[in-house]
Enzyme design. Sequence first.
Site, short mmCIF file in Angstrom:
data_model
loop_
_atom_site.label_atom_id
_atom_site.label_comp_id
_atom_site.label_asym_id
_atom_site.label_seq_id
_atom_site.Cartn_x
_atom_site.Cartn_y
_atom_site.Cartn_z
N GLU A 50 28.84 -3.45 36.04
CA GLU A 50 30.29 -3.82 35.06
C GLU A 50 30.46 -4.71 34.42
O GLU A 50 30.70 -4.94 33.47
CB GLU A 50 31.24 -4.12 36.30
CG GLU A 50 32.13 -3.05 37.19
CD GLU A 50 32.95 -2.35 36.07
OE1 GLU A 50 33.18 -2.81 34.73
OE2 GLU A 50 33.16 -1.51 36.43
N TYR A 133 39.25 -8.45 35.52
CA TYR A 133 38.87 -7.45 35.23
C TYR A 133 37.52 -7.27 35.79
O TYR A 133 37.68 -6.02 37.16
CB TYR A 133 38.64 -6.70 34.37
CG TYR A 133 37.82 -5.37 33.80
CD1 TYR A 133 38.36 -4.28 33.78
CD2 TYR A 133 36.56 -5.74 33.59
CE1 TYR A 133 37.87 -3.11 33.92
CE2 TYR A 133 35.66 -4.66 33.33
CZ TYR A 133 35.81 -3.50 33.60
OH TYR A 133 35.82 -2.07 34.11
N ASP A 151 41.06 -3.39 31.31
CA ASP A 151 40.66 -4.04 30.72
C ASP A 151 40.84 -3.44 28.72
O ASP A 151 41.88 -2.85 28.66
CB ASP A 151 39.28 -3.10 30.27
CG ASP A 151 38.69 -1.74 30.10
OD1 ASP A 151 39.69 -1.00 30.39
OD2 ASP A 151 37.66 -0.94 30.47
#
Length: 372
Positions: A50, A133, A151
């Site tokens: 991520e 997020y 996102d």
Amino acid sequence: MRKKSPSLIALPSAAQLPAFRRRLLAWFHVRKRALPWRATRDAYRIWLSEIMLQQTRVAAVMPYYQRFLGLFPTVRALARAPENEVLEAWAGLGYYSRARNLRSAAREIVRSHAGRFPRSLEAALDLPGVGRYTAAAVLSIAYGSPLAVLDGNVARVLARLGAIRGDLRRPARWRQLETEAQRLLTPRTAGAWNQAMMELGATVCTPRTPTCRECPVERFCRARAMGLQDTLPARREKRAPEDVRLAAAVLLDAQRRTVLVKPENDPTDGLFSRMWQFPAVRSGKDAASALRQHLREAHGIEAARCLALPPARHAVTYRRVTLLPFLVPVDSLPADRHAATILPLEEVERWPTSSATRKIARAAMRGRVARV
Ligand code: SF4
């Protein structure tokens, strides 16, 4: 009085929700790309992916991801590693604060969470570099926590599904989108759901010309029904570009050694990504004079000769940088072991530096100079 944001049109409706979820999850099950971070529930690996994927394309991330895990296979290995080695493994991916934060967070995880990525949202949000997020993505995919991600990809899908106009990044609008994303989430399969929404945005509901005919949820999409899929969401207003001139000194001693520095108060405002860099300063028209003054004041060096190297272009977000490198022959190099490192010029490219520094090193190695 501030204008109130119009409320979102809830699409799909509560009645449509089961069919909408079924279709999207079935599509994801069959069509998802085989990505290495999808073959694991290891929170560290998911977290790493991520962070690497922020502002960076999947294809660019792949080799870095594998190599990084080869070097730092666990949170503990990353926490133990010197910053220099972590930055070296990151060199070329850009946005180096991500790597610094990753390492700091790994140390915090070892110190306060017995080496495991925390399970609570609050504790995850306390880690350096972990925002709403990232926390929701890691916790839902690794631990199944019922937290929806929002996102750019997901926001775009939601905006089109509901034919939402205006700037999605306005705080009130963004909060509404968060609520909507949470409403759509399948709480028992939160990780798969979040990935399905992101995958739809990344591969079908793309920023330009979405391929609606391949979309599993086309029948629920208001933008598609209205023919607005190519125009929504509205483009964000771009920040005006800023032109910057940076004069940089490649100090060179008789053994062809040079020096890289890491200034505490960086006179370039982080244009070298706060990594090892050549001594440099923002300049006006007379770059050589600005550089001489900087070398004198910051490094105690009197530059008798500044030999101009070919300029190079560089871009950092909205800033268009003209790099103005100079070769500066010196008898001895400044030796401050905390803030300066001395190395052969040819080795700069192998050091953890930004691409701007590597451009300057290459210009110096080609060495076609003019006397200033
Ligand atoms: Fe996006 Fe088109 Fe699907 Fe609507 S129908 S969600 S615009 S891909």
